[in-house]
Design a protein around this motif. Structure first.
Motif, PDB file in Angstrom:
ATOM      1  N   GLN A  42       0.834  -1.201   0.000  1.00  0.00           N
ATOM      2  CA  GLN A  42       0.000   0.000   0.000  1.00  0.00           C
ATOM      3  C   GLN A  42       0.872   1.255   0.000  1.00  0.00           C
ATOM      4  O   GLN A  42       0.578   2.221  -0.701  1.00  0.00           O
ATOM      5  CB  GLN A  42      -0.927  -0.006   1.211  1.00  0.00           C
ATOM      6  CG  GLN A  42      -1.918   1.131   1.211  1.00  0.00           C
ATOM      7  CD  GLN A  42      -2.839   1.090   2.433  1.00  0.00           C
ATOM      8  OE1 GLN A  42      -2.521   0.465   3.427  1.00  0.00           O
ATOM      9  NE2 GLN A  42      -3.959   1.770   2.332  1.00  0.00           N
ATOM     10  N   TYR A  46       0.989   4.159  -2.852  1.00  0.00           N
ATOM     11  CA  TYR A  46       0.772   5.565  -2.487  1.00  0.00           C
ATOM     12  C   TYR A  46       1.906   6.445  -3.017  1.00  0.00           C
ATOM     13  O   TYR A  46       1.670   7.496  -3.604  1.00  0.00           O
ATOM     14  CB  TYR A  46       0.654   5.663  -0.971  1.00  0.00           C
ATOM     15  CG  TYR A  46       0.256   7.020  -0.463  1.00  0.00           C
ATOM     16  CD1 TYR A  46      -1.062   7.452  -0.535  1.00  0.00           C
ATOM     17  CD2 TYR A  46       1.194   7.884   0.102  1.00  0.00           C
ATOM     18  CE1 TYR A  46      -1.442   8.706  -0.066  1.00  0.00           C
ATOM     19  CE2 TYR A  46       0.833   9.127   0.573  1.00  0.00           C
ATOM     20  CZ  TYR A  46      -0.489   9.537   0.491  1.00  0.00           C
ATOM     21  OH  TYR A  46      -0.845  10.769   0.950  1.00  0.00           O
ATOM     22  N   ASP A  60      -4.975   8.101  -1.755  1.00  0.00           N
ATOM     23  CA  ASP A  60      -5.604   7.290  -0.698  1.00  0.00           C
ATOM     24  C   ASP A  60      -6.704   6.396  -1.265  1.00  0.00           C
ATOM     25  O   ASP A  60      -6.785   5.219  -0.936  1.00  0.00           O
ATOM     26  CB  ASP A  60      -6.202   8.184   0.394  1.00  0.00           C
ATOM     27  CG  ASP A  60      -5.166   8.668   1.383  1.00  0.00           C
ATOM     28  OD1 ASP A  60      -4.095   8.039   1.473  1.00  0.00           O
ATOM     29  OD2 ASP A  60      -5.435   9.679   2.068  1.00  0.00           O
ATOM     30  N   GLU A  64      -6.360   1.922  -1.729  1.00  0.00           N
ATOM     31  CA  GLU A  64      -7.026   1.182  -0.646  1.00  0.00           C
ATOM     32  C   GLU A  64      -7.163  -0.259  -0.978  1.00  0.00           C
ATOM     33  O   GLU A  64      -7.188  -0.734  -2.037  1.00  0.00           O
ATOM     34  CB  GLU A  64      -8.387   1.771  -0.350  1.00  0.00           C
ATOM     35  CG  GLU A  64      -8.298   3.065   0.398  1.00  0.00           C
ATOM     36  CD  GLU A  64      -9.670   3.620   0.752  1.00  0.00           C
ATOM     37  OE1 GLU A  64     -10.671   3.137   0.233  1.00  0.00           O
ATOM     38  OE2 GLU A  64      -9.696   4.544   1.545  1.00  0.00           O
TER      39      GLU A  64
END
Length: 64
Positions: A42, A46, A60, A64
């Motif tokens: 993750q 990002y 964001d 996810e």
């Protein structure tokens, strides 16, 4: 003779308790490894999204 049985019995329970603790520890380690890998993936997503010019809010949502 009774003392020997008591010692053997308590030794068995001690070994069972230690084996149970080892299994529990192994499960906890596996769970942490999986969680850490997902968090790492993750974070990489990002960072890549931000490098591509996305806003933090969009990054964001996308990661996810």
């Amino acid at each position: 003779m009774e003392l020997v049985r008591d010692i053997r019995s308590s030794t068995r329970w001690t070994i069972r308790l230690l084996a149970g603790a080892c299994v529990l520890l192994a499960v906890m380690c596996i769970t942490l490894a999986v969680a850490w890998t997902r968090k790492s993936d993750q974070t990489a997503c990002y960072r890549q999204a931000l490098a591509d010019g996305a806003t933090p809010a969009v990054a964001d949502i996308d990661c996810e």
